[in-house]
Design a protein around this motif. Structure first.
Motif, PDB file in Angstrom:
ATOM      1  N   PRO A 197      77.433   0.768 -84.133  1.00  0.00           N
ATOM      2  CA  PRO A 197      78.165   0.086 -83.053  1.00  0.00           C
ATOM      3  C   PRO A 197      77.295  -0.924 -82.301  1.00  0.00           C
ATOM      4  CG  PRO A 197      78.536   2.472 -82.947  1.00  0.00           C
ATOM      5  CD  PRO A 197      77.494   2.241 -84.004  1.00  0.00           C
ATOM      6  N   LEU A 198      76.021  -0.576 -82.112  1.00  0.00           N
ATOM      7  CA  LEU A 198      75.125  -1.494 -81.384  1.00  0.00           C
ATOM      8  C   LEU A 198      74.791  -2.714 -82.227  1.00  0.00           C
ATOM      9  CD1 LEU A 198      72.425   0.749 -79.630  1.00  0.00           C
ATOM     10  CD2 LEU A 198      74.067  -0.818 -78.555  1.00  0.00           C
ATOM     11  N   ILE A 199      74.383  -2.454 -83.444  1.00  0.00           N
ATOM     12  CA  ILE A 199      73.920  -3.555 -84.298  1.00  0.00           C
ATOM     13  C   ILE A 199      75.091  -4.474 -84.672  1.00  0.00           C
ATOM     14  CG2 ILE A 199      72.753  -4.125 -86.481  1.00  0.00           C
ATOM     15  CD1 ILE A 199      70.994  -2.771 -84.293  1.00  0.00           C
ATOM     16  N   ASP A 200      76.235  -3.862 -84.968  1.00  0.00           N
ATOM     17  CA  ASP A 200      77.392  -4.691 -85.324  1.00  0.00           C
ATOM     18  C   ASP A 200      77.793  -5.593 -84.165  1.00  0.00           C
ATOM     19  OD1 ASP A 200      77.328  -3.568 -87.760  1.00  0.00           O
ATOM     20  OD2 ASP A 200      79.071  -2.244 -87.480  1.00  0.00           O
ATOM     21  N   GLU A 201      77.729  -5.024 -82.969  1.00  0.00           N
ATOM     22  CA  GLU A 201      78.079  -5.877 -81.840  1.00  0.00           C
ATOM     23  C   GLU A 201      77.112  -7.047 -81.718  1.00  0.00           C
ATOM     24  OE1 GLU A 201      79.838  -5.191 -77.753  1.00  0.00           O
ATOM     25  OE2 GLU A 201      77.706  -4.924 -77.361  1.00  0.00           O
ATOM     26  N   LEU A 202      75.819  -6.761 -81.891  1.00  0.00           N
ATOM     27  CA  LEU A 202      74.840  -7.847 -81.802  1.00  0.00           C
ATOM     28  C   LEU A 202      75.134  -8.920 -82.836  1.00  0.00           C
ATOM     29  CD1 LEU A 202      71.425  -5.977 -81.214  1.00  0.00           C
ATOM     30  CD2 LEU A 202      72.922  -7.094 -79.549  1.00  0.00           C
ATOM     31  N   MET A 203      75.505  -8.480 -84.028  1.00  0.00           N
ATOM     32  CA  MET A 203      75.698  -9.463 -85.094  1.00  0.00           C
ATOM     33  C   MET A 203      77.026 -10.207 -84.998  1.00  0.00           C
ATOM     34  SD  MET A 203      73.646  -7.451 -88.046  1.00  0.00           S
ATOM     35  CE  MET A 203      74.530  -8.212 -89.353  1.00  0.00           C
ATOM     36  N   HIS A 204      77.979  -9.627 -84.319  1.00  0.00           N
ATOM     37  CA  HIS A 204      79.295 -10.282 -84.302  1.00  0.00           C
ATOM     38  C   HIS A 204      79.652 -10.966 -82.993  1.00  0.00           C
ATOM     39  CE1 HIS A 204      79.793  -7.430 -87.791  1.00  0.00           C
ATOM     40  NE2 HIS A 204      79.828  -8.666 -88.290  1.00  0.00           N
ATOM     41  N   THR A 205      79.410 -10.292 -81.873  1.00  0.00           N
ATOM     42  CA  THR A 205      79.782 -10.954 -80.606  1.00  0.00           C
ATOM     43  C   THR A 205      78.580 -11.178 -79.691  1.00  0.00           C
ATOM     44  OG1 THR A 205      80.391  -8.785 -79.730  1.00  0.00           O
ATOM     45  CG2 THR A 205      82.180 -10.174 -80.554  1.00  0.00           C
ATOM     46  N   ASP A 206      77.679 -10.238 -79.661  1.00  0.00           N
ATOM     47  CA  ASP A 206      76.446 -10.340 -78.871  1.00  0.00           C
ATOM     48  C   ASP A 206      76.694 -10.941 -77.488  1.00  0.00           C
ATOM     49  OD1 ASP A 206      73.781 -10.210 -78.196  1.00  0.00           O
ATOM     50  OD2 ASP A 206      73.195 -12.003 -79.327  1.00  0.00           O
ATOM     51  N   PRO A 207      77.489 -10.261 -76.660  1.00  0.00           N
ATOM     52  CA  PRO A 207      77.872 -10.862 -75.377  1.00  0.00           C
ATOM     53  C   PRO A 207      76.674 -11.146 -74.456  1.00  0.00           C
ATOM     54  CG  PRO A 207      78.559  -8.544 -75.504  1.00  0.00           C
ATOM     55  CD  PRO A 207      78.111  -8.940 -76.877  1.00  0.00           C
ATOM     56  N   TYR A 208      75.575 -10.472 -74.658  1.00  0.00           N
ATOM     57  CA  TYR A 208      74.419 -10.721 -73.782  1.00  0.00           C
ATOM     58  C   TYR A 208      73.313 -11.502 -74.498  1.00  0.00           C
ATOM     59  CZ  TYR A 208      77.210  -7.658 -70.991  1.00  0.00           C
ATOM     60  OH  TYR A 208      78.278  -7.128 -70.296  1.00  0.00           O
ATOM     61  N   MET A 209      73.690 -12.106 -75.625  1.00  0.00           N
ATOM     62  CA  MET A 209      72.856 -13.105 -76.293  1.00  0.00           C
ATOM     63  C   MET A 209      71.428 -12.656 -76.592  1.00  0.00           C
ATOM     64  SD  MET A 209      74.183 -16.625 -74.558  1.00  0.00           S
ATOM     65  CE  MET A 209      75.895 -17.147 -74.776  1.00  0.00           C
ATOM     66  N   LEU A 210      71.292 -11.432 -77.042  1.00  0.00           N
ATOM     67  CA  LEU A 210      69.960 -10.959 -77.422  1.00  0.00           C
ATOM     68  C   LEU A 210      69.378 -11.785 -78.558  1.00  0.00           C
ATOM     69  CD1 LEU A 210      71.400  -8.336 -76.123  1.00  0.00           C
ATOM     70  CD2 LEU A 210      69.591  -7.066 -77.272  1.00  0.00           C
ATOM     71  N   LEU A 211      70.263 -12.126 -79.515  1.00  0.00           N
ATOM     72  CA  LEU A 211      69.737 -12.812 -80.695  1.00  0.00           C
ATOM     73  C   LEU A 211      69.259 -14.222 -80.345  1.00  0.00           C
ATOM     74  CD1 LEU A 211      71.863 -11.646 -83.740  1.00  0.00           C
ATOM     75  CD2 LEU A 211      70.366 -10.367 -82.215  1.00  0.00           C
ATOM     76  N   VAL A 212      69.883 -14.829 -79.352  1.00  0.00           N
ATOM     77  CA  VAL A 212      69.450 -16.169 -78.929  1.00  0.00           C
ATOM     78  C   VAL A 212      68.052 -16.088 -78.313  1.00  0.00           C
ATOM     79  CG1 VAL A 212      70.010 -18.189 -77.553  1.00  0.00           C
ATOM     80  CG2 VAL A 212      71.844 -16.689 -78.357  1.00  0.00           C
ATOM     81  N   ASP A 213      67.854 -15.101 -77.454  1.00  0.00           N
ATOM     82  CA  ASP A 213      66.581 -15.008 -76.729  1.00  0.00           C
ATOM     83  C   ASP A 213      65.494 -14.273 -77.514  1.00  0.00           C
ATOM     84  OD1 ASP A 213      67.430 -16.457 -74.566  1.00  0.00           O
ATOM     85  OD2 ASP A 213      67.808 -14.744 -73.246  1.00  0.00           O
ATOM     86  N   TYR A 214      65.863 -13.707 -78.648  1.00  0.00           N
ATOM     87  CA  TYR A 214      64.911 -12.860 -79.385  1.00  0.00           C
ATOM     88  C   TYR A 214      63.575 -13.554 -79.655  1.00  0.00           C
ATOM     89  CZ  TYR A 214      62.608 -10.459 -83.200  1.00  0.00           C
ATOM     90  OH  TYR A 214      61.659  -9.860 -83.981  1.00  0.00           O
TER      91      TYR A 214
END
Ligand code: BZD
Length: 821
Positions: free
Chosen positions: A747-764
């Motif tokens: 549930p955590l990883i899928d959310e990051l990969m699909h919606t990522d509302p808090y933009m972790l992947l952008v700031d990673y």
């Protein structure tokens, strides 16, 4: 007993303290030293210290009464006070004497102080802010009273079982509370439910009265809030719900004694438990009842004081400035109108003037889902008269809007106190805005975003009401009490006036380049780390190296705060070490702490992720003790007092535009931690004060976040284009950290990969690069220490004394009223 301690305000001698302590042991606890339990000893000491404060407390109240001082009433559903004993001893100026007296009796002060059950009457930042503010109000000798709820159970006690959070009840009153005095004589009656009816009064006037379904009694419990080394002790007045005298006569008369008593139990449920939800609204009836209960108790109490002083209720606003700590007490606007109009027969227009001039409102959130609103049906059931009053306030307000913005229908529905877009709701922030003369956010950025976003329509209406008051924290509890080593080093260098006037901490700046001072500073940090390491071992069984960098993130667990971004970094480091076991990394201990709301599954899963990654990393010989991950259970004020002084690196990594201010960030900086953080909340101001070189900045700005969201954000691009991030997410997703269970963290990883509302992947990437910079800086111990000293030396702005001075001048228009000695 112990009148000797309280008769005048001269400080007691060591002998006097010892005698008073032994007296309390016998006369309050009925024990001797030989058979006393640790709790007996704590209670005896607490009573001894309380005795030292009572005279000042009494004189303060008398002085306010005699001078008719304008009082600040700080209304907050939460006061996260933390343990009282140490703080009271500190503020009395008795620390050395008390420690010595206790030692002469063969006991250890810290040992006794650790017995105190912390009153955890708050969720997090908002409740702790209220506690810092009442410390500062007393220390600045400003007449003030804190009003709140005496929850029988505070925030739940968190344990970690098999890596998961488990909640237990917090029975903080189990052994009694020596710091409170019950005043049954000032009890008030509170109505709930029922209906309203109209009648004509003796003068032939048309009036409304509320015929409640039930009533409960509110009983005040007072605690003294002593200022730091002053003659002022203000009051924290917390209300407990009890059954009214005649709690259920009909049932009683029918001979159903037990049935009647069971209703009594229901009344007392009102203040039974603190709702453990930060940043979310729940729409629970009992919660609305709690809010109304403490607000009505407090307003009735203030009116009693006003009338007792022989002052007219139409001058209420001259006697009290009421601050609403978020919208939890916002029902006060309608309640004061009801009290003035229905009960004191004041005409509407005049009552409204008084009300508006009385209230001011502090907003603490930008998350739209955290704005309080009550389903209209529920609201009507609990507070039928208030709903009518709110309709009347709304009708008059919307007329004003209509005149100002001709023909702008959509503005009317946006501003209305009633949300009618679907199911109907009462909007509490709107009630607070309309009923207040001042509205503030809690950091510069937050206040700007409020004006631009959440409260933009109100800003267009009344720009002059808006202001910013940046949060602060009390340097008494958060340095002098929790970091005694740093305190004495600093006081040896610049004297001890900084504890009272924290702007003077800047005098420490030249010492950043003093090699001797820097060596002492560093040694102190190491000692604090050794102490924390001991606690971590005791509470988690994990052994950590005090010479590793202590990288700390302690705060409520929430997706917007991005604890899981820190986990992605840890997994990235682990992955690098596995691929290259000889890689030269700076040894780090990652320390996490914080509670998740019991119903917030994602947040609980983040805790499980932290502990699961910890289990693997901490036990992998390939890492050779270079990385450790610890989740310290039950983060609280008490735990914080050990953690902040031992931190090297402070993690403040929320998505920009989400954290209203943050206050932990300030506690870390004052204690010499360097911050890695985004341009969010008060981080912006911390960076401005300590200097960009002392702050590790990464990530999008709030502007960039808005722009990216407007353009359309696709997290999968980041996943695809960043090999390390790809590997990190895959590793977690694969079940590597969950004994092969590939579903656990899905549930955590899928959310990051699909919606990522808090933009972790952008700031990673920006975060991981910035952590590289942290490592490089940390390797140069001297340079790091210099920056650490500069952080502390330049944190003067973040004292809650400064915040309170800002409120006093700009919002409350009150000044100090020292109590003569
Ligand atoms: O208030 C916090 C904000 O998230 C922080 O950014 C800020 O620094 C502090 C103090 O201003 N908000 C809370 O702590 N909110 C709650 O605890 C809360 C409690 C009940 C209901 C809703 C929110």
């Amino acid at each position: 007993m112990n009148a000797a301690l309280g008769r005048d305000r001269s400080l007691p001698t060591r002998e006097g303290l010892k005698r008073a302590f032994l007296d309390h042991l016998l006369y309050t606890q009925n024990k001797s030293l030989a058979i006393a339990s640790r709790n007996d000893l704590y209670q005896a000491l607490a009573h001894t210290i309380r005795d030292c404060m009572l005279r000042t407390w009494f004189d303060t109240a008398s002085s306010y009464k005699a001078k008719h001082s304008r009082m600040v009433a700080y209304l907050s559903a939460e006061f996260l006070m933390g343990p009282y004993l140490g703080n009271n001893v500190l503020n009395l100026g008795l620390m050395d004497e008390v420690k010595a007296a206790i030692a002469e009796l063969g006991l250890d002060f810290d040992d006794l102080a650790n017995q105190e059950e912390e009153p955890g009457l708050g969720n997090g930042g908002l409740g702790r802010l209220a506690a810092c503010f009442i410390d500062s109000l007393a220390s600045l000798e400003i007449p003030a009273i804190g009003y709140g709820i005496r929850y029988e159970y505070g925030i739940f006690y968190q344990t970690i079982i098999d890596g998961w959070q488990v909640e237990n009840t917090d029975k903080w009153l189990r052994y009694g509370n020596p710091w409170e005095i019950q005043h049954a004589e000032w009890s008030v009656e509170i109505k709930l439910g029922g209906r309203t009816e109209t009648y004509t009064d003796d003068a032939g006037k048309f009036r409304v009265r509320w015929v409640p379904e039930k009533t409960v009694a509110g009983v005040p419990f007072d605690s003294p809030i002593l200022g730091y080394r002053v003659n002022t002790a203000n009051t924290l007045r917390l209300w407990r719900a009890e059954a009214t005298e005649a709690f259920d006569f009909p049932t009683f008369n029918r001979g159903d004694y037990l049935g009647a008593v069971s209703k009594k139990v229901t009344s007392e449920n009102l203040t039974k438990v603190l709702y453990p939800n930060d940043e979310s609204d729940q729409g629970k009836e009992l919660r609305l009842e709690q809010q109304y209960f403490f607000v009505s108790c407090s307003l009735q109490d203030m009116l009693r004081i006003q009338i007792n002083r022989g002052q007219p209720v139409t001058e209420f606003h001259l006697a009290f400035a009421i601050q609403l700590n978020d919208t939890h007490p916002a029902i006060g606007v309608a309640e004061l109108m009801r009290l003035l109009v229905d009960e004191h027969q004041i005409v509407w227009e005049q009552a409204w003037d008084v009300t508006r001039q009385t209230f001011a409102y502090t907003n603490h959130t930008l998350l739209p889902e955290a704005l309080e609103r009550w389903p209209l049906k529920l609201f009507e059931r609990v507070l039928p008269r208030h709903l009518e009053i709110i309709y009347e306030i709304n009708a008059r307000f919307l007329n004003e809007v209509r005149i100002r913005f001709l023909g702008d229908e959509s503005r009317l529905s946006r501003l209305s106190l009633i949300d009618e877009s679907g199911e109907r709701y009462v909007r509490m922030a709107h009630l607070a805005c309309v009923g207040s003369s001042a509205i503030n956010g809690v950091a510069e950025l937050h206040s700007e975003l409020l004006k631009r976003d959440v409260l933009a329509d109100f800003y267009a209406m009344w720009p002059e009401k808006f202001t910013n008051v940046t949060n602060g924290v009390t340097p008494r509890r958060w340095i002098a009490l929790s970091n005694p080593r740093q305190t004495s080093l600093v006081s040896r260098a610049i004297g001890n006036d900084w504890i009272k006037d924290f702007s003077r901490i800047k005098e420490l700046e030249p010492f950043a380049d003093d090699a001797g001072f820097a060596a002492d500073w560093q040694a102190i940090k190491r000692d604090n780390k050794i102490e924390l390491a001991g606690q971590l071992l005791q509470r988690t069984g994990i052994r950590v190296d005090p010479d590793s960098m202590f990288d700390v993130q302690v705060k409520r667990i929430h997706e917007y705060k991005r604890q899981h971004l820190a986990v992605l970094h840890i997994v990235a480091l682990y992955h690098r070490l596995k691929s290259d076991p000889n890689l030269d990394v700076v040894p780090r201990t990652f320390i996490f702490g914080g509670k998740a709301a019991p119903g917030y599954h994602r947040a609980k899963l983040i805790i499980k992720l932290i502990t699961s990654v910890g289990d693997v990393v901490n036990n992998d010989p390939a890492v050779r003790d270079r990385l450790k991950v610890v989740f310290l259970p039950n983060f609280s004020v008490t735990r914080g007092q050990r953690i902040y002084p031992a931190a090297d690196l402070s993690e403040q990594i929320s998505l920009a535009g989400k954290e209203a201010s943050g206050t932990g960030n300030m506690k870390f900086a004052m204690n010499g931690a360097l911050t890695i953080g985004t341009m969010d909340g008060a981080n912006v101001e911390i960076r401005e004060e300590v200097g960009a070189d002392q702050f590790f900045l990464f990530g999008l700005t709030a502007e960039e976040v808005y722009a990216l969201r407007a353009r359309g954000y696709s997290p999968s691009d980041y996943y695809r284009n960043n090999a390390e991030l790809h590997a990190v997410l895959d590793l977690i997703r694969s079940g590597f950290f969950s004994r092969g269970d590939a579903n656990l963290f899905a549930p955590l990883i899928d959310e990051l990969m699909h919606t990522d509302p808090y933009m972790l992947l952008v700031d990673y990437q920006s975060y991981v690069d910035c952590q590289g910079e942290v490592d490089r800086t940390y390797r140069d111990t001297q340079d790091w220490t210099r920056r650490s000293i500069l952080n502390a030396a330049r944190s003067g702005k973040f004292s809650s004394d400064r915040s309170i001075r800002d409120y006093a001048e700009r919002v409350w228009k009150v000044g100090p009223a020292p109590v003569s000695s």
